[in-house]
Design a protein around this motif. Structure first.
Motif, PDB file in Angstrom:
ATOM      1  N   ASN A 129      -5.749  11.049  -5.724  1.00 56.99           N
ATOM      2  CA  ASN A 129      -5.202   9.693  -5.652  1.00 56.99           C
ATOM      3  C   ASN A 129      -6.281   8.615  -5.619  1.00 56.99           C
ATOM      4  O   ASN A 129      -5.965   7.426  -5.576  1.00 56.99           O
ATOM      5  N   SER A 168      -3.695   8.372   2.195  1.00 50.24           N
ATOM      6  CA  SER A 168      -4.156   7.621   1.033  1.00 50.24           C
ATOM      7  C   SER A 168      -3.801   6.139   1.118  1.00 50.24           C
ATOM      8  O   SER A 168      -4.629   5.279   0.794  1.00 50.24           O
ATOM      9  N   SER A 169      -2.584   5.829   1.565  1.00 54.32           N
ATOM     10  CA  SER A 169      -2.203   4.421   1.685  1.00 54.32           C
ATOM     11  C   SER A 169      -3.026   3.711   2.756  1.00 54.32           C
ATOM     12  O   SER A 169      -3.329   2.519   2.630  1.00 54.32           O
ATOM     13  N   CYS A 223       0.834  -1.212   0.000  1.00 53.11           N
ATOM     14  CA  CYS A 223       0.000   0.000   0.000  1.00 53.11           C
ATOM     15  C   CYS A 223       0.869   1.263   0.000  1.00 53.11           C
ATOM     16  O   CYS A 223       0.565   2.230  -0.720  1.00 53.11           O
ATOM     17  N   SER A 228       0.461   3.132  -3.475  1.00 54.23           N
ATOM     18  CA  SER A 228      -0.460   4.241  -3.235  1.00 54.23           C
ATOM     19  C   SER A 228       0.265   5.437  -2.633  1.00 54.23           C
ATOM     20  O   SER A 228       0.081   6.573  -3.076  1.00 54.23           O
ATOM     21  N   LEU A 270      -5.433  -0.037  -7.406  1.00 51.98           N
ATOM     22  CA  LEU A 270      -4.680  -0.933  -6.531  1.00 51.98           C
ATOM     23  C   LEU A 270      -5.602  -1.958  -5.873  1.00 51.98           C
ATOM     24  O   LEU A 270      -5.242  -3.137  -5.749  1.00 51.98           O
ATOM     25  N   VAL A 292      -6.382   2.271   1.406  1.00 57.17           N
ATOM     26  CA  VAL A 292      -6.285   0.949   0.775  1.00 57.17           C
ATOM     27  C   VAL A 292      -6.024  -0.131   1.820  1.00 57.17           C
ATOM     28  O   VAL A 292      -6.611  -1.216   1.768  1.00 57.17           O
ATOM     29  N   ASN A 343      -5.876   4.451  -6.021  1.00 53.41           N
ATOM     30  CA  ASN A 343      -6.281   3.511  -4.974  1.00 53.41           C
ATOM     31  C   ASN A 343      -7.294   2.493  -5.480  1.00 53.41           C
ATOM     32  O   ASN A 343      -7.240   1.311  -5.127  1.00 53.41           O
TER      33      ASN A 343
END
Length: 412
Positions: free
Chosen positions: A276, A396-397, A259, A263, A283, A400, A280
């Motif tokens: 983003n 953002s990471s 992630c 991401s 992903l 996910v 995501n």
């Protein structure tokens, strides 16, 4: 020749291409900064157009993508927001944001930062003055005109209308549902094309950032940055994996690093959770997660999963407190600051610097004058090249990561 190069690029490793673009951009920006000539400045400004186009394309397609995917998921796949998997995502979002805020307050006590606010130019923008104002703003975003919501990137409004429209279309004919499905596929293909252009966009973004700052503007606030970035790394590498481990009962780090790599790197440079969203969603599809969960949780996360923003609000507010004499901090106030920072972070816009305007809200808890608080915002703007990038990468990471954890847990 060109066709061979195009196919090689199209089928190449996107992450490696992004890192290459980042390194080339840093070299070009640094050389131009050292040269200092007008021609070098013009070259960098021209290259920066690539970054502006990339971020602009992401921001343009993201609202449409979210609306179409959520509409499709709810109407055709019959997504139920009350499902156990979706409830788990919301729970992880809340726990992650609150936990980040508590860690930030604790780190600020362990490593207090004082700022010299004299001579700092006050920011003249208007900031929310009360928590009720933020909640009111969120409610009005929900009932925003759907066309205006898409045009302005109001993701809370987009989600509301997409879910409502999807529920209304559940009894639609199969031809209508096929049409919605085809529109969803077409929009996804456009997004994939834009994502493949990320190396060029990041090349332009990095070149301009390195040239513009030269690294000198960040030295004065090194300690503040160290606390901010240190807490964000602690949350990304300790707190979030701990949440994932408790939920899945297995080593979470392979998923965490995936992630962060796929991401977080892109978010670091775009500095926008909203921009983003397509990355995501792509992903999540690559990880083979449940579409009925991620099609809603990812855009929702861009609006409410704001651990990085909560950290920024807490640390900068306490830096303001440490810089003003005769301000005492009790445990109750520190706890309340954590909660306010977490709730306020959910109201931060998913755009570069969106969390900074919530700092005066936190400062008001300690009766710090608004003009002082806005000077702290100015400091935040000065260090935003790094702070906002790391903050967005964490936010953002985490979207996910928590979506993946909820989806994997739901499959058990």
């Amino acid at each position: 020749m060109f066709a061979k190069f195009f196919n090689s690029y199209k089928d190449g490793n996107l992450i490696l291409q992004i890192v290459t673009g980042m390194m080339l951009g840093a070299i070009v920006g640094f050389v131009a900064f050292k040269t200092g000539s007008e021609s070098a400045k013009q070259i960098v400004n021209t290259i920066s157009i690539l970054g502006d186009l990339f971020v602009g394309a992401l921001k343009a397609v993201a609202p449409v993508l979210v609306f179409v995917l959520v509409l499709f998921a709810v109407s055709v796949k019959h997504v139920k927001s009350s499902s156990k998997g979706f409830k788990n995502v919301i729970t992880y979002y809340i726990i992650g944001t609150l936990g980040a805020s508590f860690i930030a307050v604790g780190a600020s006590f362990l490593f207090p930062v004082e700022l010299s606010l004299k001579g700092v130019e006050a920011v003249s923008s208007t900031a929310p003055q009360a928590l009720s104002q933020i909640l009111k703003t969120i409610l009005f975003k929900i009932v925003d005109n759907p066309i205006n919501a898409i045009a302005t990137g109001n993701y809370i409004g987009i989600l509301a209308w997409a879910i409502a429209g999807g529920i209304a279309l559940r009894q639609a004919s199969s031809e209508t549902k096929n049409f919605i499905s085809n529109i969803s596929d077409a929009t996804t293909k456009i997004v994939r094309f834009i994502i493949r252009l990320a190396p060029f966009g990041i090349f332009g973004i990095v070149a301009f950032s390195v040239y513009d700052s030269g690294g000198s503007s960040l030295l004065e606030y090194a300690k503040l940055l160290a606390v901010l970035v240190g807490v964000m790394f602690f949350v990304a590498l300790i707190i979030n994996p701990l949440i994932a481990f408790i939920a899945l009962r297995k080593n979470p780090y392979p998923l965490v690093f995936t992630c962060l790599k796929e991401s977080g790197i892109t978010a670091f440079f775009t500095r926008s959770s909203a921009a983003n969203i397509p990355v995501n969603l792509n992903l999540c599809k690559k990880l083979k997660l449940k579409e009925e969960i991620y099609s809603v949780s990812i855009p929702l996360g861009a609006a409410m999963n704001m651990a990085g923003a909560a950290i920024t609000i807490s640390v900068l507010a306490l830096a303001a407190v440490n810089s003003v004499e005769h301000v005492q901090i009790s445990f109750a106030n520190a706890f309340l600051l954590s909660v306010i920072s977490a709730v306020g972070a959910c109201g931060a816009s998913g755009v570069p610097g969106g969390s900074l305007m919530l700092i005066p809200l936190a400062c008001s808890l300690f009766n710090i004058p608004n003009d002082i608080a806005m000077q702290v915002v100015a400091v935040g703007v000065a260090i935003g090249v790094i702070q906002d990038s790391v903050e967005t990468a964490l936010n953002s990471s985490s979207d996910v990561l928590f979506t993946a954890v909820a989806s994997m847990k739901d499959e058990r």
